[in-house]
Design a protein around this motif. Sequence first.
Motif, PDB file in Angstrom:
ATOM      1  N   LEU A  13       0.838  -1.188   0.000  1.00 36.94           N
ATOM      2  CA  LEU A  13       0.000   0.000   0.000  1.00 36.94           C
ATOM      3  C   LEU A  13       0.875   1.241   0.000  1.00 36.94           C
ATOM      4  CD1 LEU A  13      -2.973   0.761   0.024  1.00 36.94           C
ATOM      5  CD2 LEU A  13      -2.841   0.917   2.503  1.00 36.94           C
ATOM      6  N   THR A  48      -0.967  -0.090  -4.753  1.00 41.43           N
ATOM      7  CA  THR A  48      -2.011   0.929  -4.745  1.00 41.43           C
ATOM      8  C   THR A  48      -1.670   2.007  -5.766  1.00 41.43           C
ATOM      9  OG1 THR A  48      -2.569   0.533  -2.442  1.00 41.43           O
ATOM     10  CG2 THR A  48      -3.192   2.661  -3.359  1.00 41.43           C
ATOM     11  N   HIS A  51      -5.460   5.743  -3.913  1.00 40.16           N
ATOM     12  CA  HIS A  51      -6.333   5.450  -2.786  1.00 40.16           C
ATOM     13  C   HIS A  51      -7.401   6.544  -2.701  1.00 40.16           C
ATOM     14  CE1 HIS A  51      -7.202   4.155   1.499  1.00 40.16           C
ATOM     15  NE2 HIS A  51      -7.185   3.014   0.819  1.00 40.16           N
ATOM     16  N   ASP A 214     -13.583  -6.442   3.762  1.00 46.18           N
ATOM     17  CA  ASP A 214     -12.231  -6.507   4.310  1.00 46.18           C
ATOM     18  C   ASP A 214     -12.166  -7.567   5.406  1.00 46.18           C
ATOM     19  OD1 ASP A 214     -11.575  -4.467   2.623  1.00 46.18           O
ATOM     20  OD2 ASP A 214     -11.561  -2.899   4.159  1.00 46.18           O
ATOM     21  N   CYS A 229      -8.565 -10.502   2.319  1.00 47.59           N
ATOM     22  CA  CYS A 229      -7.719  -9.312   2.285  1.00 47.59           C
ATOM     23  C   CYS A 229      -7.568  -8.809   3.713  1.00 47.59           C
ATOM     24  CB  CYS A 229      -8.371  -8.251   1.401  1.00 47.59           C
ATOM     25  SG  CYS A 229      -7.533  -6.668   1.442  1.00 47.59           S
ATOM     26  N   THR A 230      -6.354  -8.810   4.226  1.00 46.10           N
ATOM     27  CA  THR A 230      -6.119  -8.370   5.591  1.00 46.10           C
ATOM     28  C   THR A 230      -4.824  -7.587   5.658  1.00 46.10           C
ATOM     29  OG1 THR A 230      -6.148  -9.095   7.907  1.00 46.10           O
ATOM     30  CG2 THR A 230      -4.870 -10.431   6.356  1.00 46.10           C
ATOM     31  N   SER A 231      -4.546  -6.994   6.801  1.00 50.24           N
ATOM     32  CA  SER A 231      -3.385  -6.115   6.948  1.00 50.24           C
ATOM     33  C   SER A 231      -2.578  -6.513   8.174  1.00 50.24           C
ATOM     34  CB  SER A 231      -3.847  -4.661   7.082  1.00 50.24           C
ATOM     35  OG  SER A 231      -2.746  -3.784   7.185  1.00 50.24           O
ATOM     36  N   SER A 236      -4.773  -0.132  10.539  1.00 56.31           N
ATOM     37  CA  SER A 236      -4.594   0.720   9.374  1.00 56.31           C
ATOM     38  C   SER A 236      -4.138  -0.094   8.170  1.00 56.31           C
ATOM     39  CB  SER A 236      -3.560   1.813   9.674  1.00 56.31           C
ATOM     40  OG  SER A 236      -3.301   2.590   8.523  1.00 56.31           O
ATOM     41  N   TRP A 237      -4.502   0.423   6.976  1.00 57.85           N
ATOM     42  CA  TRP A 237      -3.999  -0.154   5.721  1.00 57.85           C
ATOM     43  C   TRP A 237      -2.794   0.621   5.219  1.00 57.85           C
ATOM     44  CZ3 TRP A 237      -6.179  -4.656   4.122  1.00 57.85           C
ATOM     45  CH2 TRP A 237      -7.413  -4.996   4.698  1.00 57.85           C
ATOM     46  N   ASN A 271      -1.548  -7.179   3.439  1.00 60.18           N
ATOM     47  CA  ASN A 271      -1.168  -5.795   3.180  1.00 60.18           C
ATOM     48  C   ASN A 271      -0.084  -5.311   4.135  1.00 60.18           C
ATOM     49  OD1 ASN A 271      -1.961  -2.959   2.049  1.00 60.18           O
ATOM     50  ND2 ASN A 271      -1.875  -2.735   4.270  1.00 60.18           N
TER      51      ASN A 271
END
Length: 396
Positions: A13, A48, A51, A214, A229-231, A236-237, A271
């Motif tokens: 990202l 990205t 955004h 998400d 989809c995870t971070s 925060s992303w 992410n």
Amino acid sequence: MAVPQVQLWIGLLLAEAAVLPGGGQARFTPDWDSLDARPLPAWYVVLTSKHHEGFTNWGSAQSWNWNSVDTGPHRDLVGDLGAALSKRDPENGDIAYCTQKGFAHVHRSLHYGLYHSLYEWFHPLYLADKKAGFKTQEFVSRKTLPELYDLVSRYKPDLIWSDGDWEAPDSYWNSTQFLAWLYNDSPVKDSVVTNDRWGAGCSCKHGGYYNCEDKYTPGQLPKHKWEKCTSVDQLSWGNRKNMRLDQLLDLPTIIKDLMWTVSLGGNYLLNVGPTADGTLPVAFEERLRGVGDWLRVNGEAVYGSQPWRVQIENATLTICYSAKGSQVFAVFFQWPSDFTLRLTVPKTSPSTNVTLLGYPKPLKWTPLHQTGLSVLLPSLPPPAPSAWTLKLQGVQ
């Protein structure tokens, strides 16, 4: 329905990583070519491109002076990454994992994905369309669609990861118009893949594969290809200067999350958010390298695998299953104190053979009742971040 082989994705990202406070120059010291030398587990990289704040990481003609070429690093980051990936040496890009006969190699070509937000928080044309109840489409015709066509025509990505769709219907975004061009007339029409975020109500219903939401995890095996989809940063992303270690997913949690996703036939998009000067925080890199190290031992249970008839069992300990041909893999996340692991669902036979990935000798086992087996593990657990894999042959 045949389930496609599992592919692991790592998303980078960079939407908030191109401009330093006070107009400072971003360093961006890491070059994209160094991806070949990093033992990371990705088969896809999703960058990205734009955004929700609208800053583009390429020189978009629709985003004058608010892009990475006009300001910040003064570089076409989308183009830089695409060029680096196209120059990859396929042999050096292979993934190696250990088997009983030595190291096996899976050919890995890092595919190029681009994240793109349809809407923008502050763009006056979008805010005007929103105020008009999305009965006007000035923002779409003058900003969103020109940028999407430009991204595909210029960079030819393998994946379009769409987002920022939920405030307006697909008819406002002209999604069907764009997708018809993408799949029929674009330069990537025969290879491109898309997700399901193309308008309010589309998620989990329409798309090449489903994100749904998400950090989505289904309760049972889906009938459609999907992705979690995870971070790494749970809050925060992007990148936060006030980020704390206790707010990050640790390596054992990531590996369990990965295997849960694999068992249910999903892709895993993990992410990480680089800093403003383009570097990756050590805590993020440490976790990515850790996943790569784990896969070097246990990758046989992941790469090219498919869901088994039973995906997850929780009778004694949590077990995540996957399969490859006649082989079944059982991944467990807690080493039993009595060194005996009980699997309740596999049906054994006289030819059943049990091995522990990364351990050189076959393991002793005894049948349970009509189904299941009890496996005697080594007296000392092999080094691993709290996840180990049994390879079962001759079971149903």
